[in-house]
Scaffold this motif. Structure first.
Motif, PDB file in Angstrom:
ATOM      1  N   HIS A  12       0.831  -1.210   0.000  1.00  0.00           N
ATOM      2  CA  HIS A  12       0.000   0.000   0.000  1.00  0.00           C
ATOM      3  C   HIS A  12       0.863   1.257   0.000  1.00  0.00           C
ATOM      4  O   HIS A  12       0.501   2.264  -0.620  1.00  0.00           O
ATOM      5  N   LEU A  13       1.992   1.212   0.682  1.00  0.00           N
ATOM      6  CA  LEU A  13       2.943   2.314   0.597  1.00  0.00           C
ATOM      7  C   LEU A  13       3.412   2.500  -0.838  1.00  0.00           C
ATOM      8  O   LEU A  13       3.535   3.630  -1.332  1.00  0.00           O
ATOM      9  N   ALA A  14       3.662   1.389  -1.518  1.00  0.00           N
ATOM     10  CA  ALA A  14       4.091   1.451  -2.914  1.00  0.00           C
ATOM     11  C   ALA A  14       3.026   2.090  -3.790  1.00  0.00           C
ATOM     12  O   ALA A  14       3.324   2.914  -4.674  1.00  0.00           O
ATOM     13  N   LEU A  15       1.773   1.734  -3.536  1.00  0.00           N
ATOM     14  CA  LEU A  15       0.678   2.323  -4.300  1.00  0.00           C
ATOM     15  C   LEU A  15       0.577   3.824  -4.037  1.00  0.00           C
ATOM     16  O   LEU A  15       0.267   4.606  -4.944  1.00  0.00           O
ATOM     17  N   ALA A  16       0.863   4.241  -2.799  1.00  0.00           N
ATOM     18  CA  ALA A  16       0.880   5.672  -2.484  1.00  0.00           C
ATOM     19  C   ALA A  16       1.914   6.395  -3.330  1.00  0.00           C
ATOM     20  O   ALA A  16       1.651   7.470  -3.888  1.00  0.00           O
ATOM     21  N   SER A  17       3.092   5.833  -3.446  1.00  0.00           N
ATOM     22  CA  SER A  17       4.156   6.451  -4.234  1.00  0.00           C
ATOM     23  C   SER A  17       3.732   6.651  -5.680  1.00  0.00           C
ATOM     24  O   SER A  17       3.899   7.733  -6.261  1.00  0.00           O
ATOM     25  N   VAL A  18       3.152   5.619  -6.270  1.00  0.00           N
ATOM     26  CA  VAL A  18       2.736   5.683  -7.672  1.00  0.00           C
ATOM     27  C   VAL A  18       1.534   6.615  -7.849  1.00  0.00           C
ATOM     28  O   VAL A  18       1.489   7.433  -8.774  1.00  0.00           O
ATOM     29  N   THR A  19       0.565   6.504  -6.957  1.00  0.00           N
ATOM     30  CA  THR A  19      -0.606   7.380  -7.013  1.00  0.00           C
ATOM     31  C   THR A  19      -0.202   8.843  -6.929  1.00  0.00           C
ATOM     32  O   THR A  19      -0.674   9.691  -7.705  1.00  0.00           O
ATOM     33  N   ASN A  20       0.671   9.165  -5.997  1.00  0.00           N
ATOM     34  CA  ASN A  20       1.078  10.557  -5.817  1.00  0.00           C
ATOM     35  C   ASN A  20       1.836  11.085  -7.032  1.00  0.00           C
ATOM     36  O   ASN A  20       1.721  12.271  -7.380  1.00  0.00           O
ATOM     37  N   ALA A  21       2.591  10.219  -7.709  1.00  0.00           N
ATOM     38  CA  ALA A  21       3.268  10.626  -8.947  1.00  0.00           C
ATOM     39  C   ALA A  21       2.254  10.945 -10.038  1.00  0.00           C
ATOM     40  O   ALA A  21       2.448  11.874 -10.832  1.00  0.00           O
ATOM     41  N   CYS A  22       1.163  10.177 -10.077  1.00  0.00           N
ATOM     42  CA  CYS A  22       0.102  10.448 -11.062  1.00  0.00           C
ATOM     43  C   CYS A  22      -0.505  11.827 -10.842  1.00  0.00           C
ATOM     44  O   CYS A  22      -0.703  12.598 -11.797  1.00  0.00           O
ATOM     45  N   TYR A  23      -0.816  12.165  -9.591  1.00  0.00           N
ATOM     46  CA  TYR A  23      -1.410  13.469  -9.309  1.00  0.00           C
ATOM     47  C   TYR A  23      -0.436  14.603  -9.618  1.00  0.00           C
ATOM     48  O   TYR A  23      -0.837  15.664 -10.118  1.00  0.00           O
ATOM     49  N   ASP A  24       0.835  14.396  -9.330  1.00  0.00           N
ATOM     50  CA  ASP A  24       1.837  15.421  -9.630  1.00  0.00           C
ATOM     51  C   ASP A  24       1.954  15.632 -11.137  1.00  0.00           C
ATOM     52  O   ASP A  24       1.995  16.782 -11.612  1.00  0.00           O
ATOM     53  N   LEU A  25       2.007  14.536 -11.891  1.00  0.00           N
ATOM     54  CA  LEU A  25       2.090  14.640 -13.349  1.00  0.00           C
ATOM     55  C   LEU A  25       0.851  15.328 -13.912  1.00  0.00           C
ATOM     56  O   LEU A  25       0.943  16.169 -14.820  1.00  0.00           O
ATOM     57  N   TRP A  26      -0.308  14.992 -13.382  1.00  0.00           N
ATOM     58  CA  TRP A  26      -1.574  15.596 -13.824  1.00  0.00           C
ATOM     59  C   TRP A  26      -1.542  17.115 -13.633  1.00  0.00           C
ATOM     60  O   TRP A  26      -1.878  17.880 -14.555  1.00  0.00           O
ATOM     61  N   ALA A  27      -1.120  17.559 -12.462  1.00  0.00           N
ATOM     62  CA  ALA A  27      -1.068  19.000 -12.189  1.00  0.00           C
ATOM     63  C   ALA A  27      -0.030  19.691 -13.074  1.00  0.00           C
ATOM     64  O   ALA A  27      -0.282  20.785 -13.610  1.00  0.00           O
ATOM     65  N   LYS A  28       1.130  19.079 -13.218  1.00  0.00           N
ATOM     66  CA  LYS A  28       2.166  19.679 -14.067  1.00  0.00           C
ATOM     67  C   LYS A  28       1.725  19.737 -15.524  1.00  0.00           C
ATOM     68  O   LYS A  28       2.026  20.694 -16.242  1.00  0.00           O
ATOM     69  N   LYS A  29       1.024  18.704 -15.967  1.00  0.00           N
ATOM     70  CA  LYS A  29       0.531  18.682 -17.349  1.00  0.00           C
ATOM     71  C   LYS A  29      -0.418  19.848 -17.594  1.00  0.00           C
ATOM     72  O   LYS A  29      -0.441  20.435 -18.681  1.00  0.00           O
ATOM     73  N   ARG A  30      -1.194  20.206 -16.578  1.00  0.00           N
ATOM     74  CA  ARG A  30      -2.118  21.340 -16.696  1.00  0.00           C
ATOM     75  C   ARG A  30      -1.459  22.665 -16.335  1.00  0.00           C
ATOM     76  O   ARG A  30      -2.076  23.726 -16.450  1.00  0.00           O
ATOM     77  N   GLY A  31      -0.221  22.603 -15.847  1.00  0.00           N
ATOM     78  CA  GLY A  31       0.522  23.819 -15.544  1.00  0.00           C
ATOM     79  C   GLY A  31       0.054  24.559 -14.320  1.00  0.00           C
ATOM     80  O   GLY A  31       0.192  25.787 -14.223  1.00  0.00           O
ATOM     81  N   VAL A  32      -0.484  23.831 -13.331  1.00  0.00           N
ATOM     82  CA  VAL A  32      -1.017  24.481 -12.131  1.00  0.00           C
ATOM     83  C   VAL A  32      -0.554  23.748 -10.879  1.00  0.00           C
ATOM     84  O   VAL A  32      -0.211  22.561 -10.929  1.00  0.00           O
ATOM     85  N   PRO A  33      -0.538  24.432  -9.727  1.00  0.00           N
ATOM     86  CA  PRO A  33      -0.281  23.725  -8.467  1.00  0.00           C
ATOM     87  C   PRO A  33      -1.381  22.698  -8.217  1.00  0.00           C
ATOM     88  O   PRO A  33      -2.524  22.880  -8.656  1.00  0.00           O
TER      89      PRO A  33
END
Length: 413
Positions: free
Chosen positions: A105-126
């Motif tokens: 589950h910790l591993a899933l947190a790492s991957v999930t959080n990377a998805c949200y970071d990429l999503w925000a960066k892709k949209r150019g917003v915090p």
């Protein structure tokens, strides 16, 4: 689409007994880091937090999850992320190692959080802006509400968020004022009394109006003495929290917490084993009006649901680098909102990611803007370290979730 995946085992030894508590006397703050690079050259970074040993195991599990994202478009992925999260967390073989807790589950947190970071960066917003600008439907579609149906259905979650829409604009003033912080580093367990005293004075000078002391000593008199030192220096107008990090059994907790009433703690945190719901319920009743806080070691939404149903905890400290990441954090925040319990995250991320999430909780969900834990020891390792001025988190403006680490910035170059 996501073209490359990189998993890194990053560890930061601490100096001068920083980070020490009653159970974890010599921690090594460590991250299992996932980086997802897409075909536009943007890299999303997420991580889970450990204290050293076993961080490599989390990395190995994160690699298993992350490989399954290769070839996926981040917008398509996040449009129905709740289903993907459910699928990954219930992998028929990997699930046996949890389910929904521990290394996997910790591993899933790492991957999930990377998805949200990429999503925000892709949209150019915090990340905070991405989240508060999403519609209630879009938010709920990122969540896995399975096993919560007795308390929170899809429709109920949707209605809760829709019900907060009309007040979002007025709550956005927090973006300009900043989110209050509390100093959790005044009294690490191995700090001598005089250093605790000096750290309290320093925290007050820096504008903090709340602070936390580690307790759980073999000799309870040490805890009582140190708690009164903090109260004497801080004065009656400052919130002082105490954290036992699971050290006591129930009889010990009842006895020591009763003795600690005299210094008026704002809460007592993790007084006993985090899986022992009944012990917390008995303790909460025995020491009222003193309040309990927990969540640092509560691994998933189901256990949080059970604690909320029991009424034993007055503050929930869900940590997005401990549960399954941002998605599960939001799910648990919705549960807490239903039960009227404040969310005050534990910050295994040192506040980097959670400074975004508490803004979302307040603006979009109507949670009280109480305060957010502040731990300064790894600030130099972040590309955009959290900014604390006069005891207040300043709203981050850079695209993403503030989780890029200096040493990994150019990992894919």
């Amino acid at each position: 689409m996501i073209t490359k995946v990189k998993i890194s085992d990053v560890r930061f030894p601490l100096d001068g007994h920083a980070g020490s508590d009653a159970i974890h006397r010599d921690p090594v703050y460590s991250y299992a880091v996932t980086q997802l690079k897409d075909d536009s050259g943007i890299t999303g970074t997420g991580f889970a937090f450990t204290l050293g040993e076993g961080n490599d195991l989390v990395c190995k599990a994160a690699e298993y999850y992350a490989r399954q994202l290769t070839g996926k478009d981040i917008e398509d992925t996040m449009a129905n992320f709740g289903e993907l999260f459910k699928k990954l967390s219930n992998d028929q073989q990997f699930r046996w190692l949890g389910p929904h807790k521990g290394v996997v589950h910790l591993a899933l947190a790492s991957v999930t959080n990377a998805c949200y970071d990429l999503w925000a960066k892709k949209r150019g917003v915090p990340l905070w802006k991405l989240l508060i600008d999403l519609s209630p439907e879009q938010i709920v579609n990122t969540l896995d509400l399975s096993y919560l149906e007795d308390e929170l259905t899809y429709t109920q979650a949707l209605e809760m968020l829709k019900g907060q829409q009309s007040q979002k604009e007025e709550r956005k003033t927090i973006l300009y004022k900043g989110y209050p912080g509390y100093d959790t580093s005044i009294g690490w367990f191995n700090y001598p009394d005089e250093l605790v005293r000096e750290n309290c004075k320093k925290a007050l000078a820096e504008g903090f109006t709340a602070m936390k002391l580690k307790v759980g000593s073999v000799d309870p008199d040490r805890d009582i003495r140190r708690a009164h030192i903090v109260r004497d220096v801080a004065g009656d107008g400052i919130k002082v929290m105490l954290d036992a990090n699971q050290q006591w059994n129930l009889p010990q907790a009842i006895e020591i917490c009763t003795r600690l009433k005299g210094m008026n703690p704002y809460w007592i945190e993790e007084p006993t084993h985090p899986d022992d719901l009944n012990a917390h319920a008995k303790l909460a009743q025995a020491i009222t009006p003193v309040k309990l806080a927990l969540g640092e070691h509560v691994p998933n939404k189901i256990i949080f649901k059970n604690y909320l149903q029991s009424g034993s905890s007055s503050f929930m400290q869900v940590d997005a680098v401990r549960v399954g990441g941002v998605s599960e954090f939001i799910t648990i925040s919705l549960l807490c909102k239903k039960f009227g319990v404040p969310v005050v995250p534990h910050v295994g991320d040192m506040g980097q990611l959670h400074q975004h999430l508490v803004l979302f909780n307040h603006i979009a969900m109507g949670h009280q803007a109480l305060f957010l834990e502040h731990i300064p020891h790894l600030q130099k390792h972040f590309v955009h370290p959290a900014q604390i001025v006069n005891g207040v988190y300043k709203t981050p403006q850079e695209a993403g979730s503030s989780c890029d680490l200096v040493g990994l910035k150019n990992q894919f170059l």
